[in-house]
Design a protein around this motif. Structure first.
Motif, PDB file in Angstrom:
ATOM      1  N   MET A 131      -1.095  47.332  44.546  1.00  0.00           N
ATOM      2  CA  MET A 131      -0.963  46.958  45.964  1.00  0.00           C
ATOM      3  C   MET A 131       0.041  45.815  46.087  1.00  0.00           C
ATOM      4  O   MET A 131      -0.110  44.778  45.428  1.00  0.00           O
ATOM      5  CB  MET A 131      -2.339  46.530  46.520  1.00  0.00           C
ATOM      6  N   ASN A 132       1.091  45.994  46.927  1.00  0.00           N
ATOM      7  CA  ASN A 132       2.101  44.950  47.057  1.00  0.00           C
ATOM      8  C   ASN A 132       1.611  43.816  47.946  1.00  0.00           C
ATOM      9  O   ASN A 132       0.539  43.879  48.546  1.00  0.00           O
ATOM     10  CB  ASN A 132       3.420  45.535  47.572  1.00  0.00           C
ATOM     11  N   ARG A 133       2.441  42.796  48.046  1.00  0.00           N
ATOM     12  CA  ARG A 133       2.025  41.579  48.749  1.00  0.00           C
ATOM     13  C   ARG A 133       1.791  41.817  50.242  1.00  0.00           C
ATOM     14  O   ARG A 133       0.847  41.273  50.821  1.00  0.00           O
ATOM     15  CB  ARG A 133       3.085  40.498  48.545  1.00  0.00           C
ATOM     16  N   ILE A 134       2.664  42.623  50.866  1.00  0.00           N
ATOM     17  CA  ILE A 134       2.500  42.910  52.294  1.00  0.00           C
ATOM     18  C   ILE A 134       1.162  43.607  52.555  1.00  0.00           C
ATOM     19  O   ILE A 134       0.447  43.280  53.509  1.00  0.00           O
ATOM     20  CB  ILE A 134       3.666  43.785  52.807  1.00  0.00           C
ATOM     21  N   LYS A 135       0.805  44.566  51.688  1.00  0.00           N
ATOM     22  CA  LYS A 135      -0.470  45.267  51.865  1.00  0.00           C
ATOM     23  C   LYS A 135      -1.654  44.326  51.694  1.00  0.00           C
ATOM     24  O   LYS A 135      -2.639  44.405  52.438  1.00  0.00           O
ATOM     25  CB  LYS A 135      -0.562  46.428  50.873  1.00  0.00           C
ATOM     26  N   LEU A 136      -1.559  43.439  50.710  1.00  0.00           N
ATOM     27  CA  LEU A 136      -2.638  42.468  50.494  1.00  0.00           C
ATOM     28  C   LEU A 136      -2.814  41.561  51.706  1.00  0.00           C
ATOM     29  O   LEU A 136      -3.934  41.303  52.147  1.00  0.00           O
ATOM     30  CB  LEU A 136      -2.347  41.633  49.245  1.00  0.00           C
ATOM     31  N   ILE A 137      -1.687  41.099  52.234  1.00  0.00           N
ATOM     32  CA  ILE A 137      -1.740  40.224  53.408  1.00  0.00           C
ATOM     33  C   ILE A 137      -2.288  40.986  54.609  1.00  0.00           C
ATOM     34  O   ILE A 137      -3.080  40.454  55.396  1.00  0.00           O
ATOM     35  CB  ILE A 137      -0.340  39.643  53.703  1.00  0.00           C
ATOM     36  N   SER A 138      -1.906  42.248  54.756  1.00  0.00           N
ATOM     37  CA  SER A 138      -2.390  43.070  55.863  1.00  0.00           C
ATOM     38  C   SER A 138      -3.892  43.331  55.746  1.00  0.00           C
ATOM     39  O   SER A 138      -4.618  43.280  56.747  1.00  0.00           O
ATOM     40  CB  SER A 138      -1.633  44.401  55.904  1.00  0.00           C
ATOM     41  N   LEU A 175       4.521  34.529  52.995  1.00  0.00           N
ATOM     42  CA  LEU A 175       5.431  35.139  53.970  1.00  0.00           C
ATOM     43  C   LEU A 175       6.657  34.266  54.213  1.00  0.00           C
ATOM     44  O   LEU A 175       7.767  34.775  54.376  1.00  0.00           O
ATOM     45  CB  LEU A 175       4.691  35.375  55.289  1.00  0.00           C
ATOM     46  N   ARG A 176       6.465  32.976  54.232  1.00  0.00           N
ATOM     47  CA  ARG A 176       7.591  32.066  54.489  1.00  0.00           C
ATOM     48  C   ARG A 176       8.559  32.008  53.313  1.00  0.00           C
ATOM     49  O   ARG A 176       9.775  31.971  53.491  1.00  0.00           O
ATOM     50  CB  ARG A 176       7.066  30.666  54.813  1.00  0.00           C
ATOM     51  N   ARG A 177       8.028  32.060  52.099  1.00  0.00           N
ATOM     52  CA  ARG A 177       8.867  31.847  50.911  1.00  0.00           C
ATOM     53  C   ARG A 177       9.526  33.118  50.392  1.00  0.00           C
ATOM     54  O   ARG A 177      10.696  33.101  50.010  1.00  0.00           O
ATOM     55  CB  ARG A 177       8.013  31.242  49.783  1.00  0.00           C
ATOM     56  N   ASN A 178       8.786  34.208  50.385  1.00  0.00           N
ATOM     57  CA  ASN A 178       9.233  35.369  49.615  1.00  0.00           C
ATOM     58  C   ASN A 178       9.469  36.646  50.409  1.00  0.00           C
ATOM     59  O   ASN A 178      10.005  37.603  49.853  1.00  0.00           O
ATOM     60  CB  ASN A 178       8.208  35.677  48.501  1.00  0.00           C
ATOM     61  N   ASP A 219       5.027  41.572  63.343  1.00  0.00           N
ATOM     62  CA  ASP A 219       4.313  42.643  64.050  1.00  0.00           C
ATOM     63  C   ASP A 219       3.801  43.724  63.098  1.00  0.00           C
ATOM     64  O   ASP A 219       2.704  44.254  63.282  1.00  0.00           O
ATOM     65  CB  ASP A 219       5.228  43.299  65.084  1.00  0.00           C
ATOM     66  N   ILE A 220       4.608  44.079  62.102  1.00  0.00           N
ATOM     67  CA  ILE A 220       4.247  45.179  61.195  1.00  0.00           C
ATOM     68  C   ILE A 220       3.008  44.835  60.376  1.00  0.00           C
ATOM     69  O   ILE A 220       2.220  45.725  60.024  1.00  0.00           O
ATOM     70  CB  ILE A 220       5.422  45.565  60.272  1.00  0.00           C
ATOM     71  N   ILE A 221       2.810  43.555  60.079  1.00  0.00           N
ATOM     72  CA  ILE A 221       1.602  43.137  59.350  1.00  0.00           C
ATOM     73  C   ILE A 221       0.377  43.365  60.226  1.00  0.00           C
ATOM     74  O   ILE A 221      -0.660  43.867  59.765  1.00  0.00           O
ATOM     75  CB  ILE A 221       1.709  41.659  58.914  1.00  0.00           C
ATOM     76  N   PHE A 222       0.486  43.039  61.508  1.00  0.00           N
ATOM     77  CA  PHE A 222      -0.606  43.302  62.446  1.00  0.00           C
ATOM     78  C   PHE A 222      -0.856  44.800  62.568  1.00  0.00           C
ATOM     79  O   PHE A 222      -2.010  45.247  62.639  1.00  0.00           O
ATOM     80  CB  PHE A 222      -0.284  42.707  63.818  1.00  0.00           C
ATOM     81  N   TYR A 223       0.215  45.575  62.592  1.00  0.00           N
ATOM     82  CA  TYR A 223       0.080  47.028  62.709  1.00  0.00           C
ATOM     83  C   TYR A 223      -0.694  47.594  61.523  1.00  0.00           C
ATOM     84  O   TYR A 223      -1.624  48.393  61.702  1.00  0.00           O
ATOM     85  CB  TYR A 223       1.468  47.667  62.791  1.00  0.00           C
ATOM     86  N   ASN A 224      -0.341  47.178  60.321  1.00  0.00           N
ATOM     87  CA  ASN A 224      -1.034  47.652  59.118  1.00  0.00           C
ATOM     88  C   ASN A 224      -2.483  47.171  59.081  1.00  0.00           C
ATOM     89  O   ASN A 224      -3.383  47.914  58.672  1.00  0.00           O
ATOM     90  CB  ASN A 224      -0.297  47.186  57.857  1.00  0.00           C
ATOM     91  N   SER A 225      -2.710  45.937  59.488  1.00  0.00           N
ATOM     92  CA  SER A 225      -4.077  45.402  59.494  1.00  0.00           C
ATOM     93  C   SER A 225      -4.934  46.117  60.527  1.00  0.00           C
ATOM     94  O   SER A 225      -6.125  46.355  60.310  1.00  0.00           O
ATOM     95  CB  SER A 225      -4.071  43.893  59.761  1.00  0.00           C
ATOM     96  N   TYR A 226      -4.318  46.489  61.654  1.00  0.00           N
ATOM     97  CA  TYR A 226      -5.062  47.216  62.683  1.00  0.00           C
ATOM     98  C   TYR A 226      -5.473  48.601  62.182  1.00  0.00           C
ATOM     99  O   TYR A 226      -6.590  49.065  62.462  1.00  0.00           O
ATOM    100  CB  TYR A 226      -4.233  47.345  63.956  1.00  0.00           C
TER     101      TYR A 226
END
Length: 405
Positions: free
Chosen positions: A1-8, A47-50, A102-109
């Motif tokens: 699982m990549n970082r975006i998915k983990l954050i989502s 999110l800010r750094r990478n 927005d895309i992080i919210f979309y995935n989390s939703y």
């Protein structure tokens, strides 16, 4: 699982636990805020750094942030009222996620909706089993927030629960679906918000499942949100769409089935709303006032003309019920009420005017019907999710249309 998915996933779990499902009742007080303050802060740093454009700073988000900080200072710090450390940490979490892409919210939703679908399936299955009189194994408990009524208790079946008063379902008649939440009314409001995020699109079968589940909460708040949704679609399309006909048909046949099933259905859906301490209900105001004792209405009328009306008497004052809009004004005064409205409208103002009015109207209905839900960030998070998710969907549509040309 990549970082975006983990954050989502982390954000999806935050949104879910913010709605106060029953697993939170068994956690030590403050653990939820500590865990998600840590994970959300780590997510923000990552999110800010990478991650390119993982955090977005624009005028819209800055406006919400200013409104949220003002809310935090007035409602949760000792500048005006008492310091509420749990809500303070909670709003720090909310302020951070405002700037998520927005895309992080979309995935989390999408993650959150899967949870709601699973809960709805189990809720309907257990509702049917209970209606048929099938004996079920359950764990009986009375959380601290229910101790004011010695008869109130929960029957936890595992994936879902039911609320009882003594040995009878809350509200009388047949059982009202709670899902995993404290009250049927809460679950109804949350389902209503989910359907608002979906813009009441009932061409999708999963949304029909949510609709039926919401209907079986027998929540007046859900029915109100549903009516707002139908009105939104009528104003948007200026005609009766096929999915409006579809949902009316589904609800009609569900109601007819229940009417034949048991007269307890009439008692639940009609008697609990209309039977009250007053002789008649002449409108929405009377319906909301039925939830408030006469003594509280008299006390409020005296309070609103006093010098305390500007800032209120504080959250811990138990002389006014928190289910009604009067509780907001009584506890936090005219200034606090204005700050709450500013936070609502700062979120709802983005996007189309009709959709913004829909979100604001739903929020105002919740203020009028379950005001205490607006003291924590949960509802504001859901409103923010609605805006970000639909912006993402619209950008997808624009890209697809661009490829077709």
């Amino acid at each position: 699982m990549n970082r975006i998915k983990l954050i989502s996933v982390n954000l999806g779990l935050l949104l879910f636990f913010a709605l106060h499902p029953y697993p939170r009742w068994f956690m030590p007080e403050g653990l939820f805020q500590i865990v998600f303050l840590f994970t959300t802060t780590i997510s923000s740093i990552e999110l800010r750094r990478n991650i390119r454009k993982g955090l977005v700073v624009d005028k819209y988000r800055i406006g919400i942030c200013i409104a949220a900080v003002t809310f935090l200072l007035f409602f949760t710090t000792p500048i005006v009222h008492d310091f509420r450390i749990g809500h303070f940490a909670y709003f720090l979490i909310f302020i951070q996620i405002i700037f998520f892409n927005d895309i992080i919210f979309y995935n989390s939703y999408k993650f959150l909706k899967k949870l709601f679908i699973i809960i709805s399936v189990f809720a309907i299955v257990f509702w049917v089993l209970n209606a048929m009189g099938v004996p079920l194994i359950y764990y009986k408990c009375t959380p601290a927030f229910r101790t004011e009524s010695v008869l109130d208790n929960y029957r936890i079946y595992g994936p879902v629960l039911s609320l009882y008063r003594g040995n009878m379902p809350i509200g009388g008649g047949i059982e009202r679906i709670c899902g995993v939440f404290a009250e049927p009314g809460h679950f109804g409001i949350y389902i209503g918000l989910m359907l608002a995020i979906e813009k009441f699109n009932f061409y999708e079968k999963r949304n029909l499942l949510l609709l039926i589940t919401g209907f079986l909460t027998f929540s007046t708040a859900f029915y109100g949100i549903f009516c707002l949704g139908v009105l939104y679609k009528l104003l948007k399309y200026k005609r009766i769409t096929t999915d409006i006909i579809r949902i009316v048909a589904v609800l009609f046949f569900t109601a007819i089935t229940l009417l034949f099933f048991s007269d307890r259905f009439v008692e639940t859906i009609y008697g609990r709303v209309v039977e009250n301490k007053r002789e008649e209900v002449s409108g929405v105001v009377d319906l909301l006032d039925n939830r408030v004792p006469d003594s509280h209405i008299t006390k409020f009328e005296s309070f609103i003309h006093s010098h305390d009306a500007l800032v209120g008497l504080g959250y811990d004052n138990d002389e006014m019920v928190g289910t009604n809009w009067r509780g907001v004004v009584y506890w936090f005064g005219i200034i606090g009420t204005v700050i709450m409205l500013l936070l609502i409208f700062s979120i709802a103002r983005k996007g189309s005017m009709k959709y913004g009015f829909l979100l604001a109207a739903i929020a105002l209905l919740i203020v009028a019907h379950r005001a205490y839900l607006m003291f924590s960030p949960a509802i504001y998070m859901m409103l923010l999710t609605a805006v970000y998710v639909n912006r993402t969907k619209e950008s997808f549509i624009i890209k697809i249309e661009g490829l077709d040309k």
